[in-house]
Design a protein around this motif. Structure first.
Motif, PDB file in Angstrom:
ATOM      1  N   TYR A  99      -5.733   3.528 -19.353  1.00 13.28           N
ATOM      2  CA  TYR A  99      -5.511   4.547 -18.334  1.00 13.28           C
ATOM      3  C   TYR A  99      -6.020   4.012 -17.003  1.00 13.28           C
ATOM      4  O   TYR A  99      -7.195   3.661 -16.875  1.00 13.28           O
ATOM      5  N   VAL A 100      -5.136   3.932 -16.013  1.00 14.67           N
ATOM      6  CA  VAL A 100      -5.472   3.387 -14.702  1.00 14.67           C
ATOM      7  C   VAL A 100      -5.189   4.458 -13.649  1.00 14.67           C
ATOM      8  O   VAL A 100      -4.050   4.910 -13.518  1.00 14.67           O
ATOM      9  N   VAL A 101      -6.203   4.869 -12.912  1.00 15.34           N
ATOM     10  CA  VAL A 101      -6.014   5.833 -11.829  1.00 15.34           C
ATOM     11  C   VAL A 101      -5.576   5.043 -10.594  1.00 15.34           C
ATOM     12  O   VAL A 101      -6.232   4.067 -10.202  1.00 15.34           O
ATOM     13  N   VAL A 102      -4.459   5.454 -10.004  1.00 16.54           N
ATOM     14  CA  VAL A 102      -3.853   4.721  -8.895  1.00 16.54           C
ATOM     15  C   VAL A 102      -3.588   5.648  -7.714  1.00 16.54           C
ATOM     16  O   VAL A 102      -3.613   6.868  -7.848  1.00 16.54           O
ATOM     17  N   ASP A 103      -3.308   5.063  -6.568  1.00 16.96           N
ATOM     18  CA  ASP A 103      -2.958   5.846  -5.384  1.00 16.96           C
ATOM     19  C   ASP A 103      -1.518   6.329  -5.440  1.00 16.96           C
ATOM     20  O   ASP A 103      -1.207   7.390  -4.917  1.00 16.96           O
ATOM     21  N   SER A 104      -0.629   5.530  -6.067  1.00 21.54           N
ATOM     22  CA  SER A 104       0.785   5.893  -6.093  1.00 21.54           C
ATOM     23  C   SER A 104       1.437   5.460  -7.406  1.00 21.54           C
ATOM     24  O   SER A 104       1.682   4.266  -7.618  1.00 21.54           O
ATOM     25  N   ALA A 105       1.743   6.430  -8.241  1.00 26.01           N
ATOM     26  CA  ALA A 105       2.460   6.130  -9.488  1.00 26.01           C
ATOM     27  C   ALA A 105       3.853   5.605  -9.179  1.00 26.01           C
ATOM     28  O   ALA A 105       4.368   4.736  -9.892  1.00 26.01           O
ATOM     29  N   ALA A 106       4.463   6.089  -8.110  1.00 14.93           N
ATOM     30  CA  ALA A 106       5.804   5.625  -7.720  1.00 14.93           C
ATOM     31  C   ALA A 106       5.789   4.151  -7.345  1.00 14.93           C
ATOM     32  O   ALA A 106       6.709   3.404  -7.707  1.00 14.93           O
ATOM     33  N   ASP A 107       4.748   3.707  -6.653  1.00  9.89           N
ATOM     34  CA  ASP A 107       4.641   2.282  -6.296  1.00  9.89           C
ATOM     35  C   ASP A 107       4.486   1.418  -7.542  1.00  9.89           C
ATOM     36  O   ASP A 107       5.086   0.342  -7.652  1.00  9.89           O
ATOM     37  N   TRP A 108       3.679   1.875  -8.498  1.00  9.53           N
ATOM     38  CA  TRP A 108       3.507   1.120  -9.735  1.00  9.53           C
ATOM     39  C   TRP A 108       4.811   1.096 -10.529  1.00  9.53           C
ATOM     40  O   TRP A 108       5.144   0.097 -11.148  1.00  9.53           O
ATOM     41  N   TYR A 109       5.550   2.175 -10.506  1.00  8.52           N
ATOM     42  CA  TYR A 109       6.848   2.206 -11.173  1.00  8.52           C
ATOM     43  C   TYR A 109       7.783   1.162 -10.563  1.00  8.52           C
ATOM     44  O   TYR A 109       8.418   0.390 -11.289  1.00  8.52           O
ATOM     45  N   GLN A 110       7.876   1.126  -9.245  1.00  8.25           N
ATOM     46  CA  GLN A 110       8.753   0.158  -8.583  1.00  8.25           C
ATOM     47  C   GLN A 110       8.317  -1.277  -8.899  1.00  8.25           C
ATOM     48  O   GLN A 110       9.159  -2.147  -9.142  1.00  8.25           O
ATOM     49  N   HIS A 111       7.030  -1.505  -8.891  1.00  7.78           N
ATOM     50  CA  HIS A 111       6.490  -2.840  -9.190  1.00  7.78           C
ATOM     51  C   HIS A 111       6.819  -3.250 -10.630  1.00  7.78           C
ATOM     52  O   HIS A 111       7.318  -4.352 -10.871  1.00  7.78           O
ATOM     53  N   ALA A 112       6.561  -2.362 -11.570  1.00  4.85           N
ATOM     54  CA  ALA A 112       6.829  -2.660 -12.981  1.00  4.85           C
ATOM     55  C   ALA A 112       8.321  -2.799 -13.244  1.00  4.85           C
ATOM     56  O   ALA A 112       8.757  -3.673 -14.002  1.00  4.85           O
ATOM     57  N   LYS A 113       9.116  -1.950 -12.609  1.00  7.64           N
ATOM     58  CA  LYS A 113      10.572  -2.020 -12.769  1.00  7.64           C
ATOM     59  C   LYS A 113      11.100  -3.367 -12.274  1.00  7.64           C
ATOM     60  O   LYS A 113      11.971  -3.980 -12.908  1.00  7.64           O
ATOM     61  N   ALA A 114      10.598  -3.840 -11.154  1.00  4.26           N
ATOM     62  CA  ALA A 114      11.000  -5.150 -10.633  1.00  4.26           C
ATOM     63  C   ALA A 114      10.632  -6.260 -11.613  1.00  4.26           C
ATOM     64  O   ALA A 114      11.403  -7.202 -11.818  1.00  4.26           O
ATOM     65  N   MET A 115       9.467  -6.142 -12.240  1.00  9.20           N
ATOM     66  CA  MET A 115       9.081  -7.130 -13.263  1.00  9.20           C
ATOM     67  C   MET A 115      10.040  -7.086 -14.438  1.00  9.20           C
ATOM     68  O   MET A 115      10.473  -8.118 -14.945  1.00  9.20           O
ATOM     69  N   LEU A 116      10.384  -5.888 -14.883  1.00  9.82           N
ATOM     70  CA  LEU A 116      11.304  -5.711 -16.009  1.00  9.82           C
ATOM     71  C   LEU A 116      12.656  -6.337 -15.697  1.00  9.82           C
ATOM     72  O   LEU A 116      13.249  -7.024 -16.539  1.00  9.82           O
ATOM     73  N   GLU A 117      13.129  -6.148 -14.482  1.00 11.46           N
ATOM     74  CA  GLU A 117      14.446  -6.642 -14.091  1.00 11.46           C
ATOM     75  C   GLU A 117      14.528  -8.161 -14.017  1.00 11.46           C
ATOM     76  O   GLU A 117      15.623  -8.725 -14.035  1.00 11.46           O
ATOM     77  N   THR A 118      13.387  -8.845 -13.983  1.00 12.01           N
ATOM     78  CA  THR A 118      13.413 -10.309 -13.990  1.00 12.01           C
ATOM     79  C   THR A 118      13.845 -10.858 -15.348  1.00 12.01           C
ATOM     80  O   THR A 118      14.272 -11.996 -15.450  1.00 12.01           O
ATOM     81  N   GLY A 119      13.693 -10.034 -16.400  1.00 13.50           N
ATOM     82  CA  GLY A 119      14.024 -10.480 -17.749  1.00 13.50           C
ATOM     83  C   GLY A 119      12.943 -11.327 -18.387  1.00 13.50           C
ATOM     84  O   GLY A 119      13.079 -11.766 -19.526  1.00 13.50           O
ATOM     85  N   ARG A 120      11.861 -11.554 -17.681  1.00 11.85           N
ATOM     86  CA  ARG A 120      10.774 -12.398 -18.206  1.00 11.85           C
ATOM     87  C   ARG A 120      10.042 -11.745 -19.374  1.00 11.85           C
ATOM     88  O   ARG A 120       9.483 -12.424 -20.222  1.00 11.85           O
ATOM     89  N   TYR A 121      10.043 -10.415 -19.400  1.00  8.34           N
ATOM     90  CA  TYR A 121       9.320  -9.670 -20.436  1.00  8.34           C
ATOM     91  C   TYR A 121      10.287  -8.707 -21.120  1.00  8.34           C
ATOM     92  O   TYR A 121      10.265  -7.507 -20.853  1.00  8.34           O
ATOM     93  N   PRO A 122      11.135  -9.199 -22.011  1.00  9.38           N
ATOM     94  CA  PRO A 122      12.185  -8.362 -22.596  1.00  9.38           C
ATOM     95  C   PRO A 122      11.678  -7.190 -23.445  1.00  9.38           C
ATOM     96  O   PRO A 122      12.376  -6.182 -23.574  1.00  9.38           O
ATOM     97  N   SER A 123      10.479  -7.281 -23.989  1.00  9.27           N
ATOM     98  CA  SER A 123       9.965  -6.172 -24.806  1.00  9.27           C
ATOM     99  C   SER A 123       9.180  -5.153 -23.980  1.00  9.27           C
ATOM    100  O   SER A 123       8.774  -4.113 -24.489  1.00  9.27           O
ATOM    101  N   MET A 124       9.010  -5.427 -22.703  1.00  9.80           N
ATOM    102  CA  MET A 124       8.335  -4.493 -21.790  1.00  9.80           C
ATOM    103  C   MET A 124       9.225  -3.273 -21.583  1.00  9.80           C
ATOM    104  O   MET A 124      10.438  -3.369 -21.554  1.00  9.80           O
ATOM    105  N   ARG A 125       8.591  -2.107 -21.457  1.00  6.34           N
ATOM    106  CA  ARG A 125       9.332  -0.886 -21.114  1.00  6.34           C
ATOM    107  C   ARG A 125       8.635  -0.181 -19.957  1.00  6.34           C
ATOM    108  O   ARG A 125       7.426  -0.296 -19.806  1.00  6.34           O
ATOM    109  N   VAL A 126       9.414   0.562 -19.188  1.00  5.30           N
ATOM    110  CA  VAL A 126       8.894   1.280 -18.031  1.00  5.30           C
ATOM    111  C   VAL A 126       9.535   2.658 -18.001  1.00  5.30           C
ATOM    112  O   VAL A 126      10.739   2.788 -18.225  1.00  5.30           O
ATOM    113  N   GLN A 127       8.730   3.678 -17.726  1.00  4.12           N
ATOM    114  CA  GLN A 127       9.251   5.037 -17.607  1.00  4.12           C
ATOM    115  C   GLN A 127       8.949   5.559 -16.198  1.00  4.12           C
ATOM    116  O   GLN A 127       7.840   5.383 -15.685  1.00  4.12           O
TER     117      GLN A 127
END
Length: 124
Positions: free
Chosen positions: A66-94
């Protein structure tokens, strides 16, 4: 009898593929403090934990961070960009969602199934 003092608390996070998980957490934003063959310490927001070269499916898929952050939306965009690279195919983002207890949370599953909660509280 007085309770002894403590200076830090760390936990051990499982990895299915140690090298992939070390890279994943670094790409996500954790700093790699040190590593050995089967153990690494990563840090985010002055909190540290160990990535270990050990995997048990039931444990990994029930482990959460559990990580308390300033912006969940920013973390979503960051994680989504990582997912889209294809480097981590088993990664999921909601996408972030408002939870009943008041936090907006972006959920990210690491390469072995560990669930990361990036939680934003509106008044903190």
């Amino acid at each position: 009898m007085a309770t002894p003092t403590a200076r830090d608390v760390k936990f051990f996070v499982p990895t299915k593929d140690f090298e992939t998980s070390v890279a994943f957490y670094q790409d996500l934003g954790w700093k790699l403090n040190w590593r050995e063959d089967k153990l690494a310490e990563v840090e985010l927001a002055e909190a540290r934990f160990f990535l270990q070269d050990f995997y048990a499916k039931e444990w990994a898929e029930n482990f959460m961070v559990y990580v308390v952050v300033d912006s969940a939306a920013d973390w979503y965009q960051h994680a989504k960009a990582m997912l889209e690279t294809g480097r981590y195919p088993s990664m999921r983002v909601q996408e972030p969602k408002l939870e009943p207890y008041g936090a907006t949370v972006c959920y990210v599953w690491d390469p072995c199934g560990v669930l990361l909660h990036f939680a934003e509280f509106p008044n903190r």
